[in-house]
Each structure stands twice: as structure tokens, then as C-alpha cells.
Design an enzyme around this catalytic site. Structure first.
Site, short mmCIF file in Angstrom:
data_model
loop_
_atom_site.label_atom_id
_atom_site.label_comp_id
_atom_site.label_asym_id
_atom_site.label_seq_id
_atom_site.Cartn_x
_atom_site.Cartn_y
_atom_site.Cartn_z
N PHE A 64 0.84 -1.20 0.00
CA PHE A 64 0.00 0.00 0.00
C PHE A 64 0.88 1.25 0.00
O PHE A 64 0.69 2.17 -0.80
CB PHE A 64 -0.92 -0.01 1.23
N ASP A 65 1.87 1.25 0.91
CA ASP A 65 2.74 2.42 1.02
C ASP A 65 3.51 2.67 -0.27
O ASP A 65 3.74 3.82 -0.65
CB ASP A 65 3.73 2.24 2.18
N SER A 110 -28.48 17.90 20.31
CA SER A 110 -28.06 16.71 21.05
C SER A 110 -29.33 15.97 21.45
O SER A 110 -30.43 16.36 21.10
CB SER A 110 -27.20 17.08 22.24
N LEU A 111 -29.15 14.90 22.20
CA LEU A 111 -30.31 14.06 22.53
C LEU A 111 -30.62 14.14 24.01
O LEU A 111 -29.73 14.40 24.82
CB LEU A 111 -29.98 12.61 22.19
N GLU A 141 -28.90 1.90 18.15
CA GLU A 141 -27.50 2.04 17.71
C GLU A 141 -26.63 2.28 18.91
O GLU A 141 -27.11 2.74 19.94
CB GLU A 141 -27.36 3.30 16.83
N LYS A 143 -24.06 4.37 21.10
CA LYS A 143 -23.75 5.79 21.24
C LYS A 143 -22.23 5.89 21.35
O LYS A 143 -21.64 5.47 22.36
CB LYS A 143 -24.43 6.35 22.49
N CYS A 437 9.22 21.03 47.87
CA CYS A 437 10.19 22.01 48.36
C CYS A 437 9.75 22.69 49.64
O CYS A 437 10.51 23.47 50.21
CB CYS A 437 10.45 23.07 47.29
S1 IVH Z 1 -27.95 10.89 16.65
C1 IVH Z 1 -30.56 14.57 16.28
N1 IVH Z 1 -26.61 8.65 16.95
O1 IVH Z 1 -24.41 11.73 21.02
C2 IVH Z 1 -29.83 13.32 16.45
N2 IVH Z 1 -25.83 10.58 18.09
O2 IVH Z 1 -26.39 13.60 22.72
C3 IVH Z 1 -28.38 13.48 16.36
N3 IVH Z 1 -23.76 10.23 19.36
O3 IVH Z 1 -24.24 14.93 19.67
C4 IVH Z 1 -27.58 12.52 17.07
N4 IVH Z 1 -23.50 8.11 18.82
O4 IVH Z 1 -22.31 13.35 19.18
C5 IVH Z 1 -26.69 9.96 17.28
N5 IVH Z 1 -25.48 6.63 17.08
C6 IVH Z 1 -25.58 7.90 17.40
C7 IVH Z 1 -24.63 8.53 18.23
C8 IVH Z 1 -24.81 9.88 18.56
C9 IVH Z 1 -22.98 9.13 19.48
C10 IVH Z 1 -23.48 11.51 20.01
C11 IVH Z 1 -23.54 12.71 19.10
C12 IVH Z 1 -24.62 13.59 19.67
C13 IVH Z 1 -24.77 13.07 21.06
C14 IVH Z 1 -26.23 13.14 21.46
#
Ligand code: IVH
Length: 660
Positions: A64-65, A110-111, A141, A143, A437
């Protein structure tokens, strides 16, 4: 008119012919070099994908390299075939300077988080109710615990990569993201929308994180607390070359845009996988609550075998239409929730609290624990952060404490079992004097900074205790202690001052080598990279770092002011006539404050008389040279190991008969 047209006709035809011929040339005829470059690029994109996304390399790293080198060479010889998406540019090219802020096309939300299964149940019921009992699916999924990123692709090419920032706008880190091998620069396959965004997480795999921290420890640089910080810190570096070498990885988990290929989240991600994105295999479509809980329980255990950090599970309604129907609260989508795994916790006993002194003089308390097994490793120490953390926990020696690892590599104490506290247990108070010290510690120099008294270290030397004591929270005693300690720092030896300048890669040992080779700061400032590399153990990287430190005008000005303030910027001439072998190879540890000579003078005396200075007590240490206010932990350890503790008078007696 007729004649004219007749006359014109062959000409027009000829022109058309040339246009067609030209087009034919452009699309079918390619010079062999260009052809070779294109096919190498094509092949390397495919090999990158096999290696970084599918984890199924079909050729050796070496081969590859070789291909990559050949491509880079051909491109260098033929700049006319430049392509910003070439795999050769993954190693990072241009130097970025401060990031441009970019507004997100869709805000990056965020969630809402939960730690309890009952809230997952509530989420499920709420979705069911809001959808009016229509059928729905939940995609579960992992996280991923990294830093989030939003990627924009236009006509199959990576156009922009932006961090989350404040959710409304983030930093444009495209140049850095281009170096991450698992992020495709060019998409392949069917049904790619002309414009879309895909969001995901940038991660630093555990093994990369551990190696990076080992290297940082060797360079006496501050360690990253966890892979998340390491990933986001790396992404914000100004030099894509360094980013490229840091082994970042990615998982993509959400696609957005006007013309997405499918109406379901899961199907979109599966499609994205075929275009070259790294999408987790752990995604699962769940059709019942039982399925969801089975997923949570399975991954709570299984995630420990993953190469990257995860901290929970994300549940998302699969249908995009239903997502839209459910909509958003002011902060979060109603169609998703994050279930966080409980950090593992174990109970053990607090044996003692010791204190580490950092390069800048910052003191970090460390809890020494009875060893306990936690998340696959034995924990003996936990970080206590600062005096407030100790106070908040109301720690007593012998307490039964709860330790957690969470996302951090260094465990922390999160709880104390009050009912298990032994009678008469001694409360832990943050130390008042430095364990190395013995000088009185001063808290809140930050306070002086905020009050506008000091803007840099050199300002400290202009402080007057009479002024400091007038500030809120300062009294005469603490103000005098402060200025006394500052005054004492003027006796600190040249090599320690070099170390304290905080030049990258210059730790204690390197500083000592530099001080020896360049006995005053003027010589060090003027030293070229070549001259520096001639010094034993100083390589290119350290040399460059020293040169660029002194190339910086601000640094030079600071050194100048510190010189004027009276700090030691030259080595004390070693007088060889004073050298003896009175201490005959004995090792000494120095601790506390002395009145007859300074610590550094004692260090020199030890070396000059054939002894050795060591920095930590072990069974091999021969003597402890103790001054006032020696740290109790050191004292206890020395006593335990039966190492003789001598005072300065006794030490000088040992040298008696010699010139000292
Ligand atoms: S969905 C609107 N899926 O967790 C939905 N987030 O508090 C957007 N994260 O800011 C996020 N794994 O950085 C989603 N499978 C996943 C994730 C994920 C990690 C993080 C992401 C987000 C935070 C949510």
C-alpha cells in the site's frame, strides 16, 4: 443567401467535427501518466475503504505504502493533474490557521439522556401515543463516545466538515477531516444525492489513545483524560499533518438532505455504507420493547470488546415521515433518546492522599486505594482533582469509597459510604506546603489574573504584597507568603528555569542537557537547529521546538523580563577544584526547605562529591536530606523503608574535611 449558406455549410460541419473530436479526445484519450495517476487514485481509494472501513485489507501495508509513494511522486512531477481529493493528500498538506466558523444548514442538536430503563419505556409509550397507535420501528444504535461532526457532500465529493460548536455554528475542520482514512473523499455507487449531509462521530480507538498517552508521558506532556478529549483535541489542531498521524476513526449515524435515497433512517445508513462510509454493524431495527431491552442488555456487556469507546445506546424512530410527525422540543428531537450505560462502580478503602507537583507548580491530590478490580483492570489510585473535590466528598482516611471509571481512563471517587467510616478517622485536608520544596502553597493565582494584577508570569515579579492584601479573599499573611515564594523562585537553578519555560518536548532531562550545552540563555536563544541536534539525546523534533519557541517574539520578550526580574538564566560555573568523592555513589533525595543553602545548591554539592540525586524514594535510596516542612508522605515512606533521614548540618558534616 442561398450561396452564402451553401458556402458556410462545410465550414460549420468541420467545426462541429472538431468539437466532437475534441470532446472525444478529452474523454477517451488520456496521456499515460494521467492515466496511471487516475488508476492509482482509484485503486488507493478502494484499498483505503477495504482497510479503514471494512477492516479487510487485500494487500500488505508495505505494498500500500509503495503505491501511495508512487502516486505522490507522480503528482509532484505532474502538478497539472492536481486533485484535492487525491488519497495522497490524506497525510495533510496545507497549514490551517484558526478555524472559520460555519453556520449549520440544520442545527446540530443533542439528545435527551436517560440512565433508566423505565424512561426508555416512557419514551416508547410516548412515541406510540403521539403516532396514534400506528406501527413504528425503533432503530437501536451504539452511542459512540467521540466528538460529533457534520460532513457535506456535493456531487459525491466531500465539501465540508464542521464540528458541532454551539449547535448553530461550528468550526470548519475540513482540512483535518480529510486526513481521516475512514472518511471517504469521493463516493462511489448508486443513488448518491447531489447534495446531502451526513453526521457522525470522530473517534480515537483505544489502542491509539493508549499509545498516544504513552508518548505524551515520555515527553512529559499533559495526558488526555479519555479518547473523547483526545479525538476532539486532535480535530482542533492547526496542522493536518499531525492530525493525519493520530489514527482517528469515524462512524456515521445520521443522513440529512432534500433527496435522500430512502424513507427510513436504517435503509439510508445501509445505503451510505455502500457509498463508502463507515456505518456500525451494531445497528438493529427493533419492533418491540423486548427487542429494545435485549439490545441494551447485550451491548452493555459486549461493548467492552469494541475497539472504540461507547457510552450508551441511541434509540431512533426509523421512518423519516414519523420523525417529522414527532418533531422537536426546543432542545431535542422527540423521535430519539440516548440511554446511557451506568458507569461501573466498585467499593474500596482510601489508604492515603498524596500530592503530585506538576511542571507549572500545580498540585494534584491523588487518592491511594486498596487495590480493586474495575472494568477489567486493577485500580490503586484515583484522581481527586483539587481541594474543593476533597472537601465536597468530606474524605477521611480509611473511608469506604465508590470508584468509577466512566469514560475516563483515570478512575474517580464519586461517593463515600458514611456509615462505614471507622471511628476517629482522620479528615483529609489539602496540604498547605509543597511536598517537594516545602514552600507555602498559594491558591488562586488565577484570582490575581482575573483581577488584572498579572497577565503573564513576568508580572508576578512585580507584585507587591501590600497591594495583593487589599484584594478580596487575601489577607496580609497569604499575600506575604505569595511574594516570599515568588522571591525564592529567583534562586531556582538555570536548568529548572529552562524546564519551567514550558517549551514543548523539553522535560526535566532535556532541560538539564540544554543547560549544560548552552550555559546561558543568550547562547540557547541563538542556537540553530543543527547546533541543538549536536547535543546528546536532542533530536530534530526537540531542536525545532526550541528554535520556534525563541523565534516567537512574545516568548523572547517574556524571557527578557524574567531576566530583568533576576531569575537564573545562566549556569553556575562548576568549580572542578571542589569536586571530591566524599559521597561515593550514594543516592540522595532532597525534600523540604533549607536555611544554610538552597535546594539547588545541595543538589550541586551532591553531584560534585560523587553522590546522585534521585527524585523518588525507593529501597535503593541511601539518604533523605530533609529540610523544614518535608511532606508527611515522603517522611513516612522513608521511615517505612528504613532510609536514614539527615538534616543539612549532618549533611555538611559528611562533606567535612573537603573544600565544602
Ligand atoms: S444521533 C438529532 N446517533 O451523542 C440526532 N448521536 O447527545 C443526532 N452520538 O451529539 C444525534 N452516537 O455526538 C446519534 N449513534 C448515534 C450517536 C450519537 C454518538 C453523540 C452525538 C450527539 C450526542 C447526542
Amino acid at each position: 443567401m442561398f450561396i452564402f449558406r451553401k458556402k458556410e455549410r462545410p465550414f460549420v460541419l468541420l467545426e462541429k467535427f472538431f468539437i466532437i473530436f475534441d470532446f472525444y479526445l478529452a474523454s477517451h484519450y488520456m496521456n499515460p501518466i494521467e492515466q496511471q495517476i487516475r488508476s492509482l487514485r482509484e485503486e488507493l481509494h478502494r484499498l483505503n475503504h477495504e482497510y479503514y472501513v471494512l477492516s479487510q485489507p487485500s494487500i500488505s501495508d508495505y505494498d500500500f505504502d509503495q503505491k501511495l509513494k508512487l502516486l505522490a511522486q507522480l503528482e509532484a512531477e505532474h502538478p497539472e493533474y492536481y486533485d484535492a481529493n487525491s488519497p495522497s493528500l490524506r497525510v495533510g498538506s496545507d497549514l490551517t490557521k484558526n478555524f472559520v466558523q460555519v453556520k449549520h444548514r440544520y442545527p446540530m442538536l443533542s439528545l435527551s439522556n436517560t440512565y433508566s430503563e423505565s424512561e426508555v419505556l416512557e419514551f416508547y409509550n410516548r412515541v406510540e401515543k403521539l403516532l396514534g397507535s400506528k406501527d413504528f420501528e425503533i432503530v437501536c444504535e451504539l452511542k459512540f463516545d467521540g466528538t460529533s461532526i457534520s460532513l457535506t457532500y456535493e456531487n459525491g465529493l466531500l465539501k465540508q466538515a464542521v464540528t458541532r460548536g454551539d449547535g448553530v455554528q461550528g468550526d470548519d475542520v475540513t482540512a483535518n477531516v480529510r486526513t481521516i482514512r475512514s472518511i471517504p473523499l469521493v463516493l462511489r455507487g448508486e443513488g448518491i444525492p447531489a447534495l446531502f449531509e451526513i453526521r457522525g462521530e470522530i473517534l480515537m480507538p483505544w489502542h491509539v489513545f493508549e499509545k498516544l498517552n504513552e508518548e505524551r508521558a515520555a515527553q512529559e506532556e499533559q495526558l488526555f483524560a479519555n479518547p473523547r478529549n483526545a479525538a476532539s483535541g486532535t480535530l482542533k489542531l492547526q496542522d493536518p499533518k499531525v492530525v493525519s498521524s493520530r489514527g482517528l476513526d469515524s462512524y456515521l449515524y445520521y443522513m440529512m438532505g432534500e433527496n435522500l435515497p430512502c424513507g427510513e433512517h436504517y435503509a439510508n445508513l445501509e445505503k451510505a455504507r455502500t457509498w463508502g462510509f463507515k456505518v456500525s454493524d451494531a445497528m438493529k431495527v427493533c419492533r418491540s420493547l423486548d427487542d429494545v431491552f435485549a439490545y441494551l442488555n447485550y451491548w452493555d456487556v459486549e461493548r467492552k470488546n469494541l475497539p472504540v469507546a461507547t457510552d450508551g445506546v441511541v434509540l431512533k424512530v426509523n421512518s423519516l415521515e414519523q420523525q417529522e410527525e414527532l418533531g422537536y422540543t426546543s432542545k431535542f428531537p422527540r423521535w430519539a433518546i440516548a440511554y446511557k450505560f451506568q458507569a461501573e462502580k466498585e467499593w474500596t478503602k482510601l489508604k492515603e492522599v498524596t500530592y503530585q507537583v506538576g511542571r507549572t507548580g500545580a498540585i494534584t491530590p491523588v487518592a491511594n486505594l486498596e487495590p480493586v478490580q474495575l472494568s477489567g483492570s486493577v485500580v490503586k489510585r484515583a484522581s481527586l482533582y483539587n481541594a474543593d473535590a476533597i472537601e465536597a466528598l468530606d474524605l477521611h482516611i480509611g473511608d469506604t469509597v465508590g470508584v468509577e471509571k466512566g469514560g475516563e481512563i483515570i478512575p474517580k471517587i464519586t461517593e463515600v459510604k458514611l456509615e462505614a467510616r471507622p471511628a476517629g478517622a482522620e479528615k483529609v485536608f489539602f496540604i498547605q506546603t509543597c511536598p517537594e520544596c516545602g514552600t507555602t502553597l498559594v491558591r488562586d493565582v488565577e484570582h490575581l489574573y482575573k483581577a488584572g494584577f498579572v497577565k503573564d508570569i513576568a508580572d508576578l515579579y512585580e507584585l507587591k504584597w501590600q497591594e495583593v492584601m487589599r484584594l478580596e479573599r487575601w489577607g496580609e499573611k497569604s499575600a506575604r507568603n505569595l511574594t516570599d515564594s515568588i522571591e525564592k523562585s529567583k534562586t531556582v537553578a538555570y536548568e529548572r528555569v529552562i524546564y519551567a519555560l514550558g517549551i514543548r518536548y523539553v522535560g526535566e532531562t532535556v532541560a538539564a542537557k540544554l543547560a549544560q550545552a548552552f550555559p546561558n540563555i543568550e547562547l540557547l536563544e541563538a542556537a540553530s537547529a543543527e547546533a541543538l541536534t549536536r547535543v546528546d539525546e536532542i533530536g530534530e523534533r526537540i531542536a525545532q521546538s526550541v528554535v520556534s519557541f525563541f523565534a516567537n517574539e512574545e516568548n523572547r520578550r517574556l524571557v527578557e523580563r524574567l531576566k530583568l526580574a533576576g531569575l537564573q538564566f545562566a549556569a553556575v560555573e562548576a568549580d572542578t577544584s571542589l569536586q571530591t568523592n566524599a559521597l561515593g555513589g550514594k543516592s540522595f533525595i532532597i525534600s523540604g526547605v533549607f536555611s544554610l543553602h538552597s535546594r539547588d545548591e545541595y543538589k550541586v554539592m551532591i553531584e560534585q562529591n560523587g553522590g546522585k540525586n534521585v527524585s523518588s524514594i525507593s529501597a535503593k535510596t541511601d539518604f533523605v536530606l530533609a529540610g523544614e516542612n518535608m511532606g508527611p508522605a515522603k517522611l513516612e515512606k522513608a521511615a517505612k523503608l528504613g532510609i536514614p533521614i539527615i538534616n543539612e548540618v549532618r549533611f555538611l558534616e559528611m562533606l567535612e574535611g573537603n573544600a565544602l
